[in-house]
Design a protein around this motif. Sequence first.
Motif, mmCIF file in Angstrom:
data_model
loop_
_atom_site.group_PDB
_atom_site.id
_atom_site.type_symbol
_atom_site.label_atom_id
_atom_site.label_comp_id
_atom_site.label_asym_id
_atom_site.label_seq_id
_atom_site.Cartn_x
_atom_site.Cartn_y
_atom_site.Cartn_z
ATOM 1 N N LYS A 48 -8.846 1.770 3.732
ATOM 2 C CA LYS A 48 -7.384 1.877 3.719
ATOM 3 C C LYS A 48 -6.993 3.310 3.405
ATOM 4 O O LYS A 48 -7.765 4.069 2.820
ATOM 5 N N ALA A 49 -5.753 3.665 3.766
ATOM 6 C CA ALA A 49 -5.268 5.030 3.560
ATOM 7 C C ALA A 49 -3.886 5.004 2.927
ATOM 8 O O ALA A 49 -3.285 3.938 2.775
ATOM 9 N N GLU A 50 -3.377 6.196 2.605
ATOM 10 C CA GLU A 50 -2.040 6.312 2.043
ATOM 11 C C GLU A 50 -1.034 5.689 3.007
ATOM 12 O O GLU A 50 -1.132 5.857 4.209
ATOM 13 N N GLY A 51 -0.087 4.946 2.436
ATOM 14 C CA GLY A 51 0.937 4.295 3.247
ATOM 15 C C GLY A 51 0.595 2.877 3.648
ATOM 16 O O GLY A 51 1.465 2.131 4.093
ATOM 17 N N ASP A 52 -0.672 2.477 3.497
ATOM 18 C CA ASP A 52 -1.048 1.098 3.828
ATOM 19 C C ASP A 52 -0.539 0.147 2.758
ATOM 20 O O ASP A 52 -0.606 0.442 1.561
ATOM 21 N N VAL A 53 -0.033 -0.993 3.199
ATOM 22 C CA VAL A 53 0.407 -2.043 2.285
ATOM 23 C C VAL A 53 -0.775 -2.967 2.045
ATOM 24 O O VAL A 53 -1.455 -3.377 2.998
ATOM 25 N N VAL A 54 -1.054 -3.269 0.778
ATOM 26 C CA VAL A 54 -2.184 -4.129 0.442
ATOM 27 C C VAL A 54 -1.723 -5.304 -0.410
ATOM 28 O O VAL A 54 -0.711 -5.225 -1.103
ATOM 29 N N GLN A 55 -2.477 -6.381 -0.322
ATOM 30 C CA GLN A 55 -2.242 -7.569 -1.134
ATOM 31 C C GLN A 55 -3.337 -7.649 -2.197
ATOM 32 O O GLN A 55 -4.459 -7.168 -1.978
ATOM 33 N N GLU A 56 -3.030 -8.252 -3.322
ATOM 34 C CA GLU A 56 -4.035 -8.441 -4.367
ATOM 35 C C GLU A 56 -5.273 -9.093 -3.764
ATOM 36 O O GLU A 56 -5.172 -10.073 -3.031
ATOM 37 N N PHE A 58 -8.024 4.381 -5.888
ATOM 38 C CA PHE A 58 -6.748 4.227 -5.188
ATOM 39 C C PHE A 58 -5.629 4.192 -6.215
ATOM 40 O O PHE A 58 -5.803 3.669 -7.313
ATOM 41 N N HIS A 59 -4.468 4.716 -5.827
ATOM 42 C CA HIS A 59 -3.246 4.586 -6.620
ATOM 43 C C HIS A 59 -2.318 3.705 -5.802
ATOM 44 O O HIS A 59 -2.011 4.027 -4.645
ATOM 45 N N ILE A 60 -1.891 2.592 -6.392
ATOM 46 C CA ILE A 60 -1.062 1.622 -5.682
ATOM 47 C C ILE A 60 0.281 1.513 -6.378
ATOM 48 O O ILE A 60 0.351 1.237 -7.576
ATOM 49 N N ALA A 61 1.358 1.742 -5.607
ATOM 50 C CA ALA A 61 2.715 1.616 -6.138
ATOM 51 C C ALA A 61 3.152 0.166 -6.011
ATOM 52 O O ALA A 61 3.031 -0.438 -4.944
ATOM 53 N N ALA A 62 3.635 -0.396 -7.110
ATOM 54 C CA ALA A 62 4.132 -1.768 -7.101
ATOM 55 C C ALA A 62 5.462 -1.820 -6.356
ATOM 56 O O ALA A 62 6.272 -0.901 -6.450
ATOM 57 N N VAL A 63 5.670 -2.878 -5.612
ATOM 58 C CA VAL A 63 6.920 -3.092 -4.891
ATOM 59 C C VAL A 63 7.392 -4.515 -5.134
ATOM 60 O O VAL A 63 6.590 -5.392 -5.455
ATOM 61 N N LYS A 64 8.701 -4.735 -5.003
ATOM 62 C CA LYS A 64 9.225 -6.085 -5.214
ATOM 63 C C LYS A 64 8.754 -7.036 -4.124
ATOM 64 O O LYS A 64 8.494 -8.201 -4.382
ATOM 65 N N SER A 65 8.661 -6.544 -2.891
ATOM 66 C CA SER A 65 8.246 -7.383 -1.767
ATOM 67 C C SER A 65 7.350 -6.578 -0.844
ATOM 68 O O SER A 65 7.781 -5.564 -0.297
ATOM 69 N N THR A 66 6.120 -7.031 -0.649
ATOM 70 C CA THR A 66 5.232 -6.305 0.262
ATOM 71 C C THR A 66 5.702 -6.448 1.703
ATOM 72 O O THR A 66 5.465 -5.566 2.516
ATOM 73 N N ALA A 116 9.390 -1.298 6.016
ATOM 74 C CA ALA A 116 9.869 0.068 5.800
ATOM 75 C C ALA A 116 8.834 1.083 6.280
ATOM 76 O O ALA A 116 9.174 2.081 6.914
ATOM 77 N N MET A 117 7.559 0.836 5.991
ATOM 78 C CA MET A 117 6.502 1.743 6.428
ATOM 79 C C MET A 117 6.387 1.745 7.946
ATOM 80 O O MET A 117 6.181 2.791 8.560
ATOM 81 N N ASP A 118 6.530 0.586 8.576
ATOM 82 C CA ASP A 118 6.491 0.507 10.040
ATOM 83 C C ASP A 118 7.638 1.305 10.647
ATOM 84 O O ASP A 118 7.459 2.028 11.632
ATOM 85 N N ASP A 119 8.844 1.167 10.060
ATOM 86 C CA ASP A 119 10.007 1.918 10.551
ATOM 87 C C ASP A 119 9.776 3.421 10.413
ATOM 88 O O ASP A 119 10.078 4.194 11.328
ATOM 89 N N LEU A 120 9.251 3.846 9.273
ATOM 90 C CA LEU A 120 8.982 5.262 9.052
ATOM 91 C C LEU A 120 7.952 5.783 10.045
ATOM 92 O O LEU A 120 8.120 6.862 10.619
#
Length: 95
Positions: free
Chosen positions: A11-19, A61-69, A75-79
């Motif tokens: 995985k790379a920066e910007g990828d959304v991951v699940q626990e 890895f550094h993972i930023a918590a979000v309210k909804s993956t 949002a990442m797809d749009d960007l």
Amino acid sequence: APAGGLLRTFKAEGDVVQEGDIVAAIADPFGEREIEVATKYSGIIVGRAVMPVVHEGDALFHIAAVKSTDVAEAAMDDLTTQLEEAALFDEDEII
């Protein structure tokens, strides 16, 4: 787990991951044993180790918590779409 080894990231920066997602593997220096690295949290990867050799205790890895993956992934797809569609250089601007 090996005390040190060679890191292979999936995985790379910007990828959304699940626990529990497998994001990397670490092999011992001789390639005889490999362990998978799973995430403990869901979120967006905002940073990762870039050196191929890692040691026990290194942050991989550094993972930023979000309210909804789901919202974060949209949002990442749009960007990504915006960046792909944007012209890096306007030919008229190049001198």
